[in-house]
Design an enzyme around this catalytic site. Structure first.
Site, PDB file in Angstrom:
ATOM      1  N   CYS A 117      -5.179   6.121  -3.758  1.00  0.00           N
ATOM      2  CA  CYS A 117      -4.484   4.836  -3.737  1.00  0.00           C
ATOM      3  C   CYS A 117      -3.077   5.103  -4.247  1.00  0.00           C
ATOM      4  O   CYS A 117      -2.894   5.501  -5.399  1.00  0.00           O
ATOM      5  CB  CYS A 117      -5.194   3.815  -4.628  1.00  0.00           C
ATOM      6  SG  CYS A 117      -4.305   2.233  -4.789  1.00  0.00           S
ATOM      7  N   CYS A 153       0.865  -1.180   0.000  1.00  0.00           N
ATOM      8  CA  CYS A 153       0.000   0.000   0.000  1.00  0.00           C
ATOM      9  C   CYS A 153       0.897   1.223   0.000  1.00  0.00           C
ATOM     10  O   CYS A 153       1.633   1.457   0.971  1.00  0.00           O
ATOM     11  CB  CYS A 153      -0.916  -0.007   1.215  1.00  0.00           C
ATOM     12  SG  CYS A 153      -2.026   1.413   1.281  1.00  0.00           S
TER      13      CYS A 153
END
Length: 292
Positions: free
Chosen positions: A231, A88
Site C-alpha cells: 500500500c 492510492c
C-alpha cells in the site's frame, strides 16, 4: 446487452489493479460491476480498479483543473469492493505507466505529469526505481485509537495520519509479531474511524538507520480491499509515524519493505509546508477484453 471494455492488469510491488481508459467519461461502472471485475475467482482480480478519464469529463475533475489546468487526466480509483477511495500511492504510479504505454500522455526525464485525484493533484516524475509521486502535504489527524487484530495478543495504540486518505499506524515489537498477524480479518479500532481507515502494522529494523536512510517492515489491511501485498500511501504513513516516534534527528528518507517488494519514502519542504513523496516500480502485466 453487454458492454465490452479493453483493460490492462498492472501492479506496484504486488498491489494490483485493473485499468481501463474512458477519456470522455462514458462508462461509469456501478460498485457491483467494479467488485465483479476485482473478484479474484470470478473476475479479472485486483486490489482496485483504475479508470483513466479526462478531468473535464468527471465532476470531481473540476477541482483538479482549478488547482492545475495541466491536470488533463483524472485517476478515478475504486477499491475492490466497489467503494470510492481518495488516493492510492501505488495506483498512481501504475496509472502513469498506463497513460504512457497507451500514448495518452508523455513524460521525459526532468518533467512532471500532474494527475487529478479526489485528494487533489499529484505530480509524478520518472525515478530510478520507476516513478516518484509527490503526495503533497500530510497531517496527524489527532486520533490515537486502540487497535485489535487477530493473533495480536493485546490491543496496541495506533497513530492517525492522513495522506489524502485515512491511516492508522501501529508499532510492533518484532518480526515474529508482524508475521503472526492474520489480516484476513478486519482490525478493530476503538473508537472507530468515521470514514474507515487503512491500518498499517510496522516493525523498525535494527539498526533503524543505515547511511542516513530509515528502514521499516510493514503489513497492511486496506479499507475496502483487505490485506494487500503493498500500500503506497500506507508505506508513506508508516514512515511518517516511525519518524514521529523516533523524534529529533530521525531521517527524512525511508526504505519500506512490504510483502510485495520495497518502496521509498522521502519528506521534503515545500512552499505550503512539508510534502512527502513515494517512489517505486510500476508494471503492466497483460491486456484483455472484458464483457460486463
Amino acid at each position: 446487452m453487454s458492454t465490452a471494455i479493453r483493460f490492462t492488469k498492472g501492479h506496484g510491488t504486488g498491489n494490483d489493479f485493473v485499468l481501463f481508459a474512458d477519456p470522455d467519461g462514458e462508462l461509469d461502472l456501478t460498485p457491483a460491476q467494479v467488485a465483479a471485475i476485482a473478484d479474484r475467482h470470478l473476475g479479472v482480480g485486483g486490489d482496485g480498479v483504475l479508470r483513466a478519464v479526462r478531468s473535464r469529463s468527471i465532476p470531481e475533475g473540476g477541482a483538479a483543473l482549478a488547482e492545475d489546468p495541466d491536470a488533463e487526466w483524472f485517476m478515478d480509483y475504486r477499491n475492490a469492493d466497489g467503494s470510492i477511495a481518495e488516493m492510492c500511492g501505488n495506483g498512481i504510479r501504475v496509472f502513469t505507466r498506463f497513460l504512457l504505454e497507451e500514448g495518452l500522455a508523455t513524460l521525459d526525464d526532468g518533467e512532471t505529469l500532474p494527475v487529478g485525484t479526489r485528494a487533489g493533484v499529484k505530480d509524478v516524475q520518472l525515478s530510478r526505481s520507476g516513478f516518484q509521486a509527490d503526495l503533497g502535504r500530510w497531517r496527524l489527524d489527532g486520533s490515537e485509537p486502540l487497535v485489535r487484530a487477530k493473533n495480536l495478543h493485546a490491543a496496541r495504540p495506533g497513530l492517525g495520519i492522513r495522506v489524502g486518505n485515512p491511516h492508522v499506524v501501529v508499532a510492533l515489537a518484532s518480526d515474529e509479531e508482524l508475521d503472526a498477524l492474520d489480516l484476513g480479518y478486519l482490525p478493530v479500532l476503538e473508537p472507530e474511524a468515521p470514514d474507515g481507515a487503512n491500518v498499517e502494522f510496522v516493525v523498525p529494523a535494527d539498526p533503524l538507520v543505515v547511511d542516513g536512510v530509515g528502514r521499516i517492515r510493514m503489513r497492511v489491511h486496506e479499507r475496502g480491499s483487505g490485506e494487500t501485498l503493498s500500500c503506497g500511501t500506507g508505506a508513506v504513513a508508516a514512515a511518517l509515524a516511525t519518524r514521529h516516534w523516533a523524534g529529533a534527528g530521525a531521517p527524512d528518507q525511508w526504505r519500506v519493505e512490504v510483502p510485495g517488494g520495497v518502496v521509498g519514502v522521502r519528506m521534503f519542504p515545500a512552499e505550503d509546508g512539508e510534502h512527502v513523496a513515494l517512489s517505486g516500480p510500476a508494471e503492466l502485466v497483460y491486456t484483455g477484453d472484458l464483457a460486463l
